[in-house]
Design an enzyme around this catalytic site. Structure first.
Site, PDB file in Angstrom:
ATOM      1  N   VAL A  61      29.303  30.550  27.207  1.00  0.00           N
ATOM      2  CA  VAL A  61      30.678  30.236  28.470  1.00  0.00           C
ATOM      3  C   VAL A  61      31.644  31.566  27.709  1.00  0.00           C
ATOM      4  O   VAL A  61      31.769  31.632  27.122  1.00  0.00           O
ATOM      5  CB  VAL A  61      31.506  29.120  28.770  1.00  0.00           C
ATOM      6  CG1 VAL A  61      32.925  29.300  29.842  1.00  0.00           C
ATOM      7  CG2 VAL A  61      30.482  28.584  29.325  1.00  0.00           C
ATOM      8  N   ALA A 106      34.660  32.616  23.122  1.00  0.00           N
ATOM      9  CA  ALA A 106      33.253  31.977  23.873  1.00  0.00           C
ATOM     10  C   ALA A 106      33.030  31.624  23.164  1.00  0.00           C
ATOM     11  O   ALA A 106      33.200  30.488  22.390  1.00  0.00           O
ATOM     12  CB  ALA A 106      32.924  33.376  24.062  1.00  0.00           C
ATOM     13  N   LYS A 107      31.654  30.486  23.696  1.00  0.00           N
ATOM     14  CA  LYS A 107      31.186  29.337  23.243  1.00  0.00           C
ATOM     15  C   LYS A 107      29.343  29.481  23.519  1.00  0.00           C
ATOM     16  O   LYS A 107      29.645  29.777  25.045  1.00  0.00           O
ATOM     17  CB  LYS A 107      31.704  27.956  23.110  1.00  0.00           C
ATOM     18  CG  LYS A 107      31.292  27.439  21.667  1.00  0.00           C
ATOM     19  CD  LYS A 107      32.609  27.057  20.338  1.00  0.00           C
ATOM     20  CE  LYS A 107      32.216  26.774  19.262  1.00  0.00           C
ATOM     21  NZ  LYS A 107      32.787  27.060  18.349  1.00  0.00           N
ATOM     22  N   GLY A 108      28.666  29.089  22.714  1.00  0.00           N
ATOM     23  CA  GLY A 108      27.375  28.868  23.189  1.00  0.00           C
ATOM     24  C   GLY A 108      26.729  27.782  22.479  1.00  0.00           C
ATOM     25  O   GLY A 108      26.987  27.221  21.539  1.00  0.00           O
TER      26      GLY A 108
END
Ligand code: NAD
Length: 419
Positions: A61, A106-108
């Site tokens: 994201v 962001a992160k994932g």
């Protein structure tokens, strides 16, 4: 149903609206600030050691692109879903803005248990995930970093996979790499070191001496183990520790170096002690001066917030305290000093930023330079948060989030709405 569901995203949403009410953000500006710009879901087929093929779900994201590329960690954990990833990306945005870094959040990650697979399988998952992400990331688009369940080695595989596709070495595509493959000195230690540095600042603020003070650390990975080590160096006694396998409490204290040696040999804290085992939930409410949740979200809840006996709550983890718990802790502001997550664990992204800058310039700094610059930024941010909290008589969390949200809101307003 929203794409972003679940308790962690609800928590980020509730926090955002509390801040938006406090700083008076209009209704039609709220979705633009809160909802992620991009959300990517990928299937990662991987050949397992037994010859079978398994498909793991991957996510990324990218919350907003207003201030520069997005930046954020990669989490490998069984229960990962889009809502959790989105919440973590949103928090990253406020964290980067608070520290004045030129990034959106962001992160994932991948929904997988990294402890249940072999090293070869971990490499295969890591490479496949990065390969699936190649169309969506880049050194000026989205820069990944480690988070729970990933480490320097995984970052080296990410960097290698991306570089192979580009036909040249692109170290600046990820941060948190080993120093030998373009990482920066001091990145692995940065988050835990930052936590301990801010605890020292908080101790000065409330007039608590480090020598003789006690701490409990939940989570003994990158953040928790290094925070425990650094606190130990300051003269703080580590009276409680835990990981996902076991929790220990002993008022006489533990030697962080011996705990580290045990984890290095056995992988977890399990088996370190028979006498000191305690119920993991009970650990958090034992008497101590400093409580450092450094594991997962939502561990300080309405059920235990009123029972905390610490004087400083230093949030090494992202999102350890629910909004309901926050409401309770707010009534005890004079008793418990909170270093909110977006400040407390920001050492990680700050030194990731230093790593990215060094990689872009191919000009590397010493660990002393990195750590000095880290402390300068943390000091500045800490002072800003405390000044705002005092000015408006709000909690440290409200102050920190408000500064972050305002910065993103102002940047969006100035850039205008395209087209
Ligand atoms: P890690 O994978 O290195 O370590 C996680 C630790 O938490 C392990 O010891 C694990 O056993 C333990 N753990 C997991 N579930 C637990 C539970 N229910 N109870 C107790 N312990 C549990 O991860 P990390 O990088 O140290 O990240 C920890 C937290 O810090 C996460 O919230 C992460 O988002 C946050 N954080 C990490 C960084 C970083 O630079 N690594 C930066 C900012 C924030």
């Amino acid at each position: 149903m929203s794409l972003y569901s679940g308790p962690v995203f609800e928590m980020a949403q509730t926090q955002f609206h509390t801040i938006a009410d406090y700083i008076g953000i209009k209704a039609d500006e709220r979705d633009r600030l809160l909802l992620p710009k991009r959300a990517i879901a990928v299937s990662c087929p991987v050949r397992m050691d037994d010859g079978s093929v398994k498909v793991f779900q991957g996510y990324r994201v990218q919350h907003h692109l207003t201030l520069g590329p997005t930046k954020g960690g990669t989490r490998f954990s069984t229960s990962l879903d889009m809502g959790e990833v989105a919440a973590l990306a949103v928090w990253m945005s406020w964290k980067c803005a608070l520290a004045e870094l030129p990034y959106g959040g962001a992160k994932g990650g991948v929904a997988i248990d990294p402890n249940a697979i072999s090293k070869r399988e971990l490499e295969a998952v890591s490479r496949r995930y990065m390969q699936e992400m190649i169309p969506f990331v880049g050194p000026h688009t989205d820069v990944m970093a480690p988070d729970m369940g990933t480490n320097e080695q995984v970052m080296a595989w990410f960097m290698d996979t991306y570089s192979m596709y580009q036909g040249r070495t692109v170290t600046e595509i990820v941060t948190g790499k080993p120093v030998a493959s373009g990482g920066t000195a001091g990145r692995r230690e940065a988050t835990g070191r930052g936590v301990a540095f801010l605890v020292a600042r908080a101790m000065q603020t409330i007039g608590l001496a480090a020598s003789g003070a006690t701490a409990i650390v939940q989570g003994f990975g990158n953040v928790g183990a290094i925070a425990a080590h650094e606190l130990g160096q300051m003269g703080v006694r580590i009276v409680g520790v835990s990981d996902h396998t076991v929790a220990y409490y002993d008022p006489k204290g533990f030697d962080p170096e011996m705990l580290n040696a045990h984890v290095a040999q056995h992988g977890t804290l399990l088996g370190y002690s028979q006498q000191s085992i305690i119920d993991p939930a009970a650990l958090l409410i034992q008497r101590c001066d400093i409580l450092v949740p450094a594991a997962v979200e939502r561990v300080i809840t309405a059920a235990n917030a009123g029972q905390l006996k610490c004087r400083i709550l230093a949030e090494g983890a992202n999102g350890p305290t629910t909004p309901e718990a926050d409401g309770i802790l707010d009534q005890h502001r004079d008793r418990i000093f909170i270093i909110p997550d977006i400040l407390c664990n920001s050492g990680g992204v700050i030194v990731s930023y230093f790593e990215w800058v060094q990689d872009l310039q191919q000009f590397f700094w010493s660990e002393t330079e990195v750590t000095d610059k880290l402390k300068t930024l943390l000091n500045r941010t800490y002072s800003k948060v405390l000044a705002r909290a005092e000015r408006d008589n709000v909690s440290n969390r409200t102050a920190a989030m408000a500064i972050g949200v305002e910065k993103v809101r102002d940047a969006k307003r100035l850039r205008g709405l395209f087209p």
